[in-house]
Enzyme design. Structure first.
Site, PDB file in Angstrom:
ATOM      1  N   GLU A 114      -5.534 138.746 -11.328  1.00 24.78           N
ATOM      2  CA  GLU A 114      -4.279 138.630 -12.084  1.00 24.78           C
ATOM      3  C   GLU A 114      -4.171 137.271 -12.769  1.00 24.78           C
ATOM      4  OE1 GLU A 114      -0.992 141.421 -10.126  1.00 24.78           O
ATOM      5  OE2 GLU A 114      -1.874 140.067  -8.651  1.00 24.78           O
ATOM      6  N   GLU A 134      -5.303 145.787  -3.938  1.00 22.18           N
ATOM      7  CA  GLU A 134      -4.052 145.608  -3.192  1.00 22.18           C
ATOM      8  C   GLU A 134      -3.579 146.859  -2.467  1.00 22.18           C
ATOM      9  OE1 GLU A 134      -3.779 142.143  -6.112  1.00 22.18           O
ATOM     10  OE2 GLU A 134      -4.657 144.149  -6.053  1.00 22.18           O
TER      11      GLU A 134
END
Length: 266
Positions: A114, A134
């Protein structure tokens, strides 16, 4: 030097006249992003907001960032999530006035991915492994991946990464334009600096305004483009650079005519 490298523990800082190099430096945990690193990245952003420069972000020991620090993440609760600890710093990085270059090597996962998505450019090595695992940890990629990744690679591939935990190798990341080039690891920083050199040859104000206009909402165009161009049309750099272009063109034409005349006379 505005930033004192001695003030940083999770980052290595090298400041140059036109750029700032930041190395994520927690090799013992594969450069996992913890609160200290986030705080230090905020300090970097504060300086670059005051004194705009190109930012190059890379990792150390053959790893960009393996993700968020799971030890810290395990203990965070709802109120911590609502603070947007990582998303806030990644948004700030994405909004920096001058371009951000991410130089990726090895693992670039979770929060590390990210962070890379927030950059304007991503250069990788053959060993890059990039993705967002995740959901396998019972959470979601909440620091930008759910919306940035779709913009970067399209919805089908973004869903494969976010919902099915796909981790991409360098070749596939290049094919879908998630990274812009692949270079061997020893050449990675040279490639990042070469790109920074190319940016540095442009007019800084034009680069800053173009980046801002590029990221403006669709409904703001074309009005914002016109207003931004109006600002640049009044800049001294515009007159100087265009005059230099015209002078060079005139000089090249004169030299060409002289060469042609000389050949004719012979």
């Amino acid at each position: 030097m505005a930033l004192n490298p001695k003030d940083f523990t999770a980052l290595l800082i090298e400041e140059r006249e036109d750029r700032l190099v930041v190395l994520l430096n927690r090799p013992e945990v594969r450069n996992a992003i913890d609160q200290t690193m986030v705080d230090e990245l905020h300090a970097v952003c504060a300086e670059l907001e005051r004194n705009p420069k190109v930012l190059i972000i890379a990792g150390t020991d053959g790893v960009f960032a393996s993700g968020a620090d799971i030890g810290q993440l395990r203990e965070r609760r709802r109120d911590d999530a609502l603070q947007g600890i990582n998303s806030t710093i990644f948004v700030r990085i994405a909004k920096l006035p001058m371009p951000v270059i991410a130089a990726l090597d090895g693992y670039c996962l979770g929060g590390g991915a990210e962070l890379a998505y927030a950059a304007d450019f991503r250069i990788g090595t053959p060993s890059v492994r990039i993705g967002n695992p995740e959901t396998g940890l019972g959470i979601l990629a909440a620091a930008g991946a759910t919306w940035r990744l779709k913009e970067l690679v399209g919805e089908p591939k973004a869903k494969e990464i976010l919902l099915a935990g796909a981790v991409l190798r360098a070749e596939e990341a290049l094919r879908i334009n998630l990274i812009t080039s692949i270079v061997e690891a020893p050449e990675l920083m040279d490639a990042a600096h070469s790109l920074a050199d190319r940016i540095g040859r442009q007019d800084p104000m034009a680069v800053r305004i173009t980046k801002s206009v590029f990221h403006a909402p669709a409904e703001a165009h074309p009005l914002i483009d016109t207003l931004a161009q109006g600002i640049l049309f009044e800049s001294q750099a515009k007159f100087d650079r265009m005059q230099a272009f015209l002078d060079k063109k005139s000089s090249d034409k004169k030299n060409s005519n002289e060469v042609t005349q000389d050949r004719t006379q012979k």
